[in-house]
Motif scaffolding. Structure first.
Motif, PDB file in Angstrom:
ATOM      1  N   GLU A 119       0.838  -1.205   0.000  1.00  0.00           N
ATOM      2  CA  GLU A 119       0.000   0.000   0.000  1.00  0.00           C
ATOM      3  C   GLU A 119       0.877   1.261   0.000  1.00  0.00           C
ATOM      4  OE1 GLU A 119      -2.281   0.473   3.584  1.00  0.00           O
ATOM      5  OE2 GLU A 119      -3.778   1.753   2.621  1.00  0.00           O
ATOM      6  N   LYS A 183      -9.304   2.989  -2.598  1.00  0.00           N
ATOM      7  CA  LYS A 183      -9.597   2.339  -1.309  1.00  0.00           C
ATOM      8  C   LYS A 183     -10.982   2.762  -0.849  1.00  0.00           C
ATOM      9  CE  LYS A 183      -7.376   1.871   3.270  1.00  0.00           C
ATOM     10  NZ  LYS A 183      -6.110   2.136   3.968  1.00  0.00           N
ATOM     11  N   PRO A 187      -9.769   3.525   7.278  1.00  0.00           N
ATOM     12  CA  PRO A 187      -9.699   3.210   8.710  1.00  0.00           C
ATOM     13  C   PRO A 187      -9.757   4.430   9.617  1.00  0.00           C
ATOM     14  CG  PRO A 187      -7.543   2.991   7.687  1.00  0.00           C
ATOM     15  CD  PRO A 187      -8.507   3.265   6.574  1.00  0.00           C
ATOM     16  N   PHE A 192      -4.027   4.795  12.557  1.00  0.00           N
ATOM     17  CA  PHE A 192      -4.478   4.814  11.157  1.00  0.00           C
ATOM     18  C   PHE A 192      -5.752   5.653  11.055  1.00  0.00           C
ATOM     19  CE2 PHE A 192      -1.872   1.043  11.540  1.00  0.00           C
ATOM     20  CZ  PHE A 192      -1.079   1.120  10.410  1.00  0.00           C
ATOM     21  N   GLU A 194      -6.971   7.610   8.945  1.00  0.00           N
ATOM     22  CA  GLU A 194      -6.855   8.051   7.552  1.00  0.00           C
ATOM     23  C   GLU A 194      -8.040   8.871   7.080  1.00  0.00           C
ATOM     24  OE1 GLU A 194      -5.940   4.758   4.944  1.00  0.00           O
ATOM     25  OE2 GLU A 194      -4.214   4.168   6.137  1.00  0.00           O
ATOM     26  N   CYS A 220      -5.856  -2.646   1.771  1.00  0.00           N
ATOM     27  CA  CYS A 220      -5.632  -2.775   3.219  1.00  0.00           C
ATOM     28  C   CYS A 220      -6.878  -3.013   4.076  1.00  0.00           C
ATOM     29  CB  CYS A 220      -4.815  -1.594   3.735  1.00  0.00           C
ATOM     30  SG  CYS A 220      -4.163  -1.953   5.395  1.00  0.00           S
ATOM     31  N   TYR A 221      -7.379  -1.961   4.684  1.00  0.00           N
ATOM     32  CA  TYR A 221      -8.472  -2.070   5.667  1.00  0.00           C
ATOM     33  C   TYR A 221      -9.736  -2.703   5.054  1.00  0.00           C
ATOM     34  CZ  TYR A 221     -11.706  -0.153   9.251  1.00  0.00           C
ATOM     35  OH  TYR A 221     -12.649   0.029  10.221  1.00  0.00           O
ATOM     36  N   ARG A 223      -9.890  -5.374   3.726  1.00  0.00           N
ATOM     37  CA  ARG A 223      -9.896  -6.826   3.924  1.00  0.00           C
ATOM     38  C   ARG A 223     -10.710  -7.253   5.145  1.00  0.00           C
ATOM     39  NH1 ARG A 223      -5.396  -5.154   6.280  1.00  0.00           N
ATOM     40  NH2 ARG A 223      -4.789  -6.062   8.267  1.00  0.00           N
ATOM     41  N   HIS A 224     -11.031  -6.293   6.036  1.00  0.00           N
ATOM     42  CA  HIS A 224     -11.847  -6.649   7.205  1.00  0.00           C
ATOM     43  C   HIS A 224     -13.332  -6.746   6.851  1.00  0.00           C
ATOM     44  CE1 HIS A 224      -8.163  -5.706   9.266  1.00  0.00           C
ATOM     45  NE2 HIS A 224      -8.271  -4.424   9.022  1.00  0.00           N
ATOM     46  N   ALA A 245      -0.675  -1.919   4.770  1.00  0.00           N
ATOM     47  CA  ALA A 245       0.343  -1.350   5.654  1.00  0.00           C
ATOM     48  C   ALA A 245      -0.259  -1.466   7.045  1.00  0.00           C
ATOM     49  CB  ALA A 245       0.618   0.103   5.300  1.00  0.00           C
ATOM     50  N   THR A 246       0.150  -2.481   7.779  1.00  0.00           N
ATOM     51  CA  THR A 246      -0.470  -2.691   9.079  1.00  0.00           C
ATOM     52  C   THR A 246       0.541  -3.222  10.087  1.00  0.00           C
ATOM     53  OG1 THR A 246      -2.363  -3.666  10.230  1.00  0.00           O
ATOM     54  CG2 THR A 246      -1.343  -5.022   8.502  1.00  0.00           C
ATOM     55  N   SER A 251      -3.178  -5.921  14.142  1.00  0.00           N
ATOM     56  CA  SER A 251      -3.898  -6.830  13.235  1.00  0.00           C
ATOM     57  C   SER A 251      -3.245  -8.177  12.987  1.00  0.00           C
ATOM     58  CB  SER A 251      -4.024  -6.134  11.876  1.00  0.00           C
ATOM     59  OG  SER A 251      -2.721  -5.909  11.358  1.00  0.00           O
TER      60      SER A 251
HETATM   61  N1  URP Z   1      -3.426   1.010   6.051  1.00  0.00           N
HETATM   62  C1  URP Z   1      -4.509   0.637   6.722  1.00  0.00           C
HETATM   63  O1  URP Z   1      -5.623   0.703   6.224  1.00  0.00           O
HETATM   64  N2  URP Z   1      -4.301   0.221   7.979  1.00  0.00           N
HETATM   65  C2  URP Z   1      -5.339  -0.039   8.882  1.00  0.00           C
HETATM   66  C3  URP Z   1      -5.020  -1.133   9.800  1.00  0.00           C
HETATM   67  C4  URP Z   1      -5.461  -2.455   9.317  1.00  0.00           C
HETATM   68  O2  URP Z   1      -6.448  -2.562   8.577  1.00  0.00           O
HETATM   69  O3  URP Z   1      -4.863  -3.454   9.688  1.00  0.00           O
END
Ligand code: URP
Length: 371
Positions: A119, A183, A187, A192, A194, A220-221, A223-224, A245-246, A251
Motif C-alpha cells: 500500500e 480504497k 480506517p 491509522f 486516515e 488494506c483495511y 480486507r476486514h 500497511a499494518t 492486526s
Molecule cells: N493502512 C490501513 O488501512 N491500515 C489499517 C489497519 C489495518 O487494517 O490493519
C-alpha cells in the motif's frame, strides 16, 4: 525477543517441531502443501546481493481434458523505507524507486506476469508532495520493459480541489494505465486515522481484465469487510490483491485469516502484501486513543502470502526483511473448487440482498424470536 525481531511463524515451527509432527502441523495450519518453485540462479544471487528475501511456491491444479492450464506467476513485493522519514523528500522518492525497481528486475528474472507492491509503496508522506505522474511514468516503464502487469498503490491527488485518494493503479503489460481502484473503506483505528486525509473511494468493485487473468485490488483495511471481497468476486475477479500497511499490535492475528478466508469463500486466489519495518518520525504524535505520544506506528510485520481457493496458502515472507514472493497459480483451480464446493451456486445472494436492504432502512426490526 521483541516483536520486530521474530522472523516468522514458519521458521519457528521448522526449528522447534520434530519432522513427523511438522508435516501434520503444516497440513492442518496451511492446507495442501505448496511446492517450492525452482527459481533461476541469477535471481537467487541478485536477491542475496541486494539483500532481500526471495521465495517461490506453486499452487497445483488438476489437469483438465477440455481446458489447458492457465498458469500465472504473481510477484508480491514488501519493503521497508530506504531513507529516514526526515530525509529530503526527493531523495526518499528516488531511493524508494530504485529499491523497488531492483526488486521488480528480479521478479522479471523469475518470469513474474503480475507484480503487486505494498500500500502507498512510495510512502504516504512523499505522495502528498509528489505529483502522481512522476511515480506513474517510472512504473509504466517497468511494466512495458518486463511485459508485466503492475499493481501500483499510490496516494492519488485529483483535480482542481486536490481530493486525496488511496488508490491502486493497474498498469497493463503494454505499459498503459488500465485503470484504478480507490480504497473504499478508510480506517479510523489507532494511528491509522486516515479519514482525516483520504476520501472514501468511489470506483466500486472494478475488475481488470489482463492478459494474465481478471484481477481486482482490495486495499488494506478493506480486507476486514467480507462483503468487499464478495463484490470483487461477483464482478469476476480471479485474483484479488490486498496491498496493506499494518502493524503487529493491531492486526497480526487476523492477517493470516482474512485474505485466506476470502479465497475459500469466493473460489479465487488472494494475495496479501504488507509493509515491513518500524518507521520513526521526528515529531511525536497521538491519535486520541489514550496512548502516550509516540514516534512510530509500531512494527509493520511483512508476512506477505498468497492463498488459494482450496484453502491452502503459501508460506509467508519474513516479518523483518524486504522480500519478493513469487507464486505460480493455475487459475483453473478456481472453477475446479467451485465445482466441488459450489459456494457461488448455493449462496442465497438475492435473499441476503433483500434482507440486507431492509436492515439498513430506518425502522428496521431485527428478526428475533423471543420467549
Ligand atoms: N493502512 C490501513 O488501512 N491500515 C489499517 C489497519 C489495518 O487494517 O490493519
Amino acid at each position: 525477543m521483541s516483536a520486530c525481531e521474530f522472523e516468522s511463524l514458519e521458521e519457528s515451527l521448522e526449528s522447534h517441531l520434530p519432522e513427523a509432527e511438522l508435516s501434520e502441523v503444516k497440513r492442518i495450519l496451511f492446507g495442501k502443501e505448496t511446492q517450492k518453485l525452482d527459481l533461476p540462479s541469477c535471481a537467487v544471487s541478485a536477491a542475496s546481493e541486494r539483500d532481500f528475501e526471495l521465495k517461490g511456491f506453486r499452487f497445483e491444479a488438476a489437469q483438465e481434458q477440455l481446458r489447458p492450464p492457465r498458469r500465472v506467476r504473481v510477484g508480491l513485493i514488501q519493503n521497508r523505507i530506504v531513507l529516514p522519514t526526515d530525509a529530503p523528500i526527493l531523495d526518499q522518492i528516488n531511493a524508494m524507486h530504485s529499491r523497488v525497481g531492483e526488486m521488480v528486475e528480479v521478479a522479471a528474472m523469475c518470469g513474474v506476469n503480475i507484480v503487486c507492491f505494498q500500500e502507498t509503496w512510495s510512502d504516504h508522506a512523499l505522495c502528498f508532495l509528489h505529483p502522481r505522474e512522476r511515480t506513474m511514468d517510472g512504473v509504466c516503464g517497468l511494466a512495458k520493459k518486463y511485459n508485466m502487469v503492475v499493481v501500483s498503490p499510490i496516494l492519488e491527488r485529483e483535480g482542481l480541489h486536490s481530493t486525496l485518494w488511496n488508490t491502486a493503479v493497474v498498469i497493463s503489460n503494454s505499459g498503459h494505465v488500465l485503470g484504478k481502484s480507490r480504497k473504499n473503506h478508510i480506517p479510523r483505528i489507532g494511528d491509522f486515522n486516515e479519514s482525516t486525509y483520504y476520501m472514501e473511494g468511489d470506483t466500486g468493485h472494478t475488475v481488470f481484465q489482463t492478459q494474465f487473468g481478471n484481477i481486482a485490488v482490495n486495499i488494506c483495511y478493506g480486507r476486514h469487510h467480507p462483503l468487499n471481497w464478495l463484490m470483487y468476486s461477483m464482478n469476476g475477479a480471479e485474483i484479488i490483491f490486498n496491498p496493506s500497511a499494518t502493524v503487529g499490535a493491531l492486526s497480526e492475528p487476523m492477517w493470516s485469516i482474512e485474505a485466506r478466508n476470502a479465497a475459500i469463500a469466493h473460489h479465487c486466489f488472494t494475495c496479501a502484501i504488507n509493509r515491513v519495518g518500524t518507521e520513526h518520525f521526528k515529531s511525536e504524535f497521538t491519535s486520541g486513543d489514550g496512548k502516550k505520544a509516540h514516534h512510530d506506528f509500531g512494527h509493520f510485520y511483512g508476512s506477505s502470502y498468497a492463498a488459494a481457493p482450496d484453502g491452502s496458502r503459501s508460506p509467508g515472507l519474513s516479518r523483518t526483511r524486504d522480500g519478493l514472493l513469487v507464486v505460480e497459480m493455475d487459475l483453473n483451480l478456481n472453477r475446479q473448487i467451485s465445482d466441488k464446493w459450489s459456494f457461488k451456486m448455493t449462496g442465497r445472494y438475492s435473499e441476503y440482498a433483500e434482507e440486507l436492504t431492509k436492515s439498513v432502512r430506518p425502522g428496521f426490526k431485527p428478526n428475533i424470536v423471543k420467549e
